[in-house]
Design an enzyme around this catalytic site. Structure first.
Site, PDB file in Angstrom:
ATOM      1  N   ASN A  14     -41.655  76.194 -27.314  1.00  0.00           N
ATOM      2  CA  ASN A  14     -40.567  77.121 -27.011  1.00  0.00           C
ATOM      3  C   ASN A  14     -40.200  77.861 -28.294  1.00  0.00           C
ATOM      4  O   ASN A  14     -40.048  77.235 -29.355  1.00  0.00           O
ATOM      5  CB  ASN A  14     -39.358  76.364 -26.470  1.00  0.00           C
ATOM      6  CG  ASN A  14     -39.641  75.710 -25.132  1.00  0.00           C
ATOM      7  OD1 ASN A  14     -40.316  76.282 -24.290  1.00  0.00           O
ATOM      8  ND2 ASN A  14     -39.129  74.500 -24.941  1.00  0.00           N
ATOM      9  N   ASP A  36     -40.226  62.247 -27.474  1.00  0.00           N
ATOM     10  CA  ASP A  36     -39.020  63.006 -27.155  1.00  0.00           C
ATOM     11  C   ASP A  36     -37.942  62.048 -26.649  1.00  0.00           C
ATOM     12  O   ASP A  36     -38.214  61.115 -25.898  1.00  0.00           O
ATOM     13  CB  ASP A  36     -39.328  64.072 -26.091  1.00  0.00           C
ATOM     14  CG  ASP A  36     -38.231  65.123 -25.997  1.00  0.00           C
ATOM     15  OD1 ASP A  36     -38.463  66.263 -26.430  1.00  0.00           O
ATOM     16  OD2 ASP A  36     -37.128  64.795 -25.497  1.00  0.00           O
ATOM     17  N   HIS A  91     -44.375  70.527 -27.826  1.00  0.00           N
ATOM     18  CA  HIS A  91     -44.226  69.477 -26.815  1.00  0.00           C
ATOM     19  C   HIS A  91     -45.617  69.143 -26.283  1.00  0.00           C
ATOM     20  O   HIS A  91     -46.383  70.043 -25.914  1.00  0.00           O
ATOM     21  CB  HIS A  91     -43.385  69.961 -25.638  1.00  0.00           C
ATOM     22  CG  HIS A  91     -41.966  70.288 -25.956  1.00  0.00           C
ATOM     23  ND1 HIS A  91     -40.914  69.444 -25.662  1.00  0.00           N
ATOM     24  CD2 HIS A  91     -41.410  71.380 -26.535  1.00  0.00           C
ATOM     25  CE1 HIS A  91     -39.769  70.020 -26.025  1.00  0.00           C
ATOM     26  NE2 HIS A  91     -40.047  71.193 -26.559  1.00  0.00           N
ATOM     27  N   HIS A 126     -41.696  72.739 -33.164  1.00  0.00           N
ATOM     28  CA  HIS A 126     -42.186  71.532 -32.496  1.00  0.00           C
ATOM     29  C   HIS A 126     -43.044  71.953 -31.322  1.00  0.00           C
ATOM     30  O   HIS A 126     -42.710  72.876 -30.593  1.00  0.00           O
ATOM     31  CB  HIS A 126     -41.043  70.620 -32.033  1.00  0.00           C
ATOM     32  CG  HIS A 126     -39.933  71.325 -31.314  1.00  0.00           C
ATOM     33  ND1 HIS A 126     -39.010  72.107 -31.983  1.00  0.00           N
ATOM     34  CD2 HIS A 126     -39.601  71.382 -30.012  1.00  0.00           C
ATOM     35  CE1 HIS A 126     -38.157  72.604 -31.106  1.00  0.00           C
ATOM     36  NE2 HIS A 126     -38.492  72.190 -29.888  1.00  0.00           N
TER      37      HIS A 126
HETATM   38  P1  AMP Z   1     -36.745  72.706 -27.416  1.00  0.00           P
HETATM   39  O1  AMP Z   1     -35.879  73.083 -26.254  1.00  0.00           O
HETATM   40  O2  AMP Z   1     -38.163  73.160 -27.256  1.00  0.00           O
HETATM   41  O3  AMP Z   1     -36.135  73.122 -28.749  1.00  0.00           O
HETATM   42  O4  AMP Z   1     -36.839  71.128 -27.369  1.00  0.00           O
HETATM   43  C1  AMP Z   1     -36.081  70.257 -28.150  1.00  0.00           C
HETATM   44  C2  AMP Z   1     -36.467  68.856 -27.724  1.00  0.00           C
HETATM   45  O5  AMP Z   1     -36.021  67.968 -28.715  1.00  0.00           O
HETATM   46  C3  AMP Z   1     -35.855  68.404 -26.394  1.00  0.00           C
HETATM   47  O6  AMP Z   1     -36.907  68.043 -25.492  1.00  0.00           O
HETATM   48  C4  AMP Z   1     -35.007  67.205 -26.796  1.00  0.00           C
HETATM   49  O7  AMP Z   1     -34.994  66.188 -25.825  1.00  0.00           O
HETATM   50  C5  AMP Z   1     -35.663  66.763 -28.094  1.00  0.00           C
HETATM   51  N1  AMP Z   1     -34.828  66.028 -29.028  1.00  0.00           N
HETATM   52  C6  AMP Z   1     -33.609  66.381 -29.477  1.00  0.00           C
HETATM   53  N2  AMP Z   1     -33.151  65.471 -30.355  1.00  0.00           N
HETATM   54  C7  AMP Z   1     -34.112  64.533 -30.470  1.00  0.00           C
HETATM   55  C8  AMP Z   1     -34.247  63.334 -31.223  1.00  0.00           C
HETATM   56  N3  AMP Z   1     -33.271  62.896 -32.057  1.00  0.00           N
HETATM   57  N4  AMP Z   1     -35.383  62.602 -31.090  1.00  0.00           N
HETATM   58  C9  AMP Z   1     -36.357  63.021 -30.251  1.00  0.00           C
HETATM   59  N5  AMP Z   1     -36.300  64.137 -29.526  1.00  0.00           N
HETATM   60  C10 AMP Z   1     -35.194  64.889 -29.619  1.00  0.00           C
END
Ligand code: AMP
Length: 125
Positions: free
Chosen positions: A97, A39, A112, A110
């Site tokens: 989420n 992340d 986490h 995704h």
């Molecule tokens: P969510 O709120 O569950 O949709 O989480 C999205 C996650 O994607 C967040 O923890 C962000 O920090 C992560 N994220 C967004 N853009 C990138 C990226 N380019 N590379 C890695 N992680 C990302």
């Protein structure tokens, strides 16, 4: 801004672009069904995202529409990434989420994977 979980898959989302190699990621694992990377804003010492290769907007979309092979491959990949990072003995947390109340920001499923310290209560109080 959380996504609207009822919208169709949008292949311009940032994780679709990572899968196509259009933007970089710190990849930790990839196979036929899954792709895993760090992340960009880690919230634990280990914070890895595992995504399916297929175009699934959310856990809901994936669980309803993915093939048995995609589901099995994805679940196996999540477990393998956790094992490969030494997270099984100390323990870890998985989080997907989903939609507005879930706070999902990126409209490609995704999971986490958090670990590397005691993570405390499941939800902020
Ligand atoms: P969510 O709120 O569950 O949709 O989480 C999205 C996650 O994607 C967040 O923890 C962000 O920090 C992560 N994220 C967004 N853009 C990138 C990226 N380019 N590379 C890695 N992680 C990302």
């Amino acid at each position: 801004m959380p996504i609207d979980a009822t919208l169709p898959y949008d292949d311009s989302n940032i994780f679709a672009r990572i899968l196509r190699g259009e933007i970089p990621a710190k990849t930790v694992y990839e196979d036929e069904h899954a792709f895993a990377f760090h992340d960009i804003q880690p919230q634990a010492p280990t914070h890895i995202l595992v995504i399916p290769r297929g175009p699934y907007a959310s856990w809901d979309d994936f669980s309803a529409k993915a093939s048995e092979a995609e589901i099995a491959g994805f679940v196996r990949a999540v477990g393998k990434v956790a094992r490969d990072h030494g997270l099984v003995e100390p323990g870890y947390r998985l989080l997907a989420n989903t939609g507005g109340h879930g706070g999902q920001e990126v409209p490609h499923l995704h999971v986490h994977l958090f670990g590397g310290k005691a993570l405390g209560p499941m939800l902020a109080r």
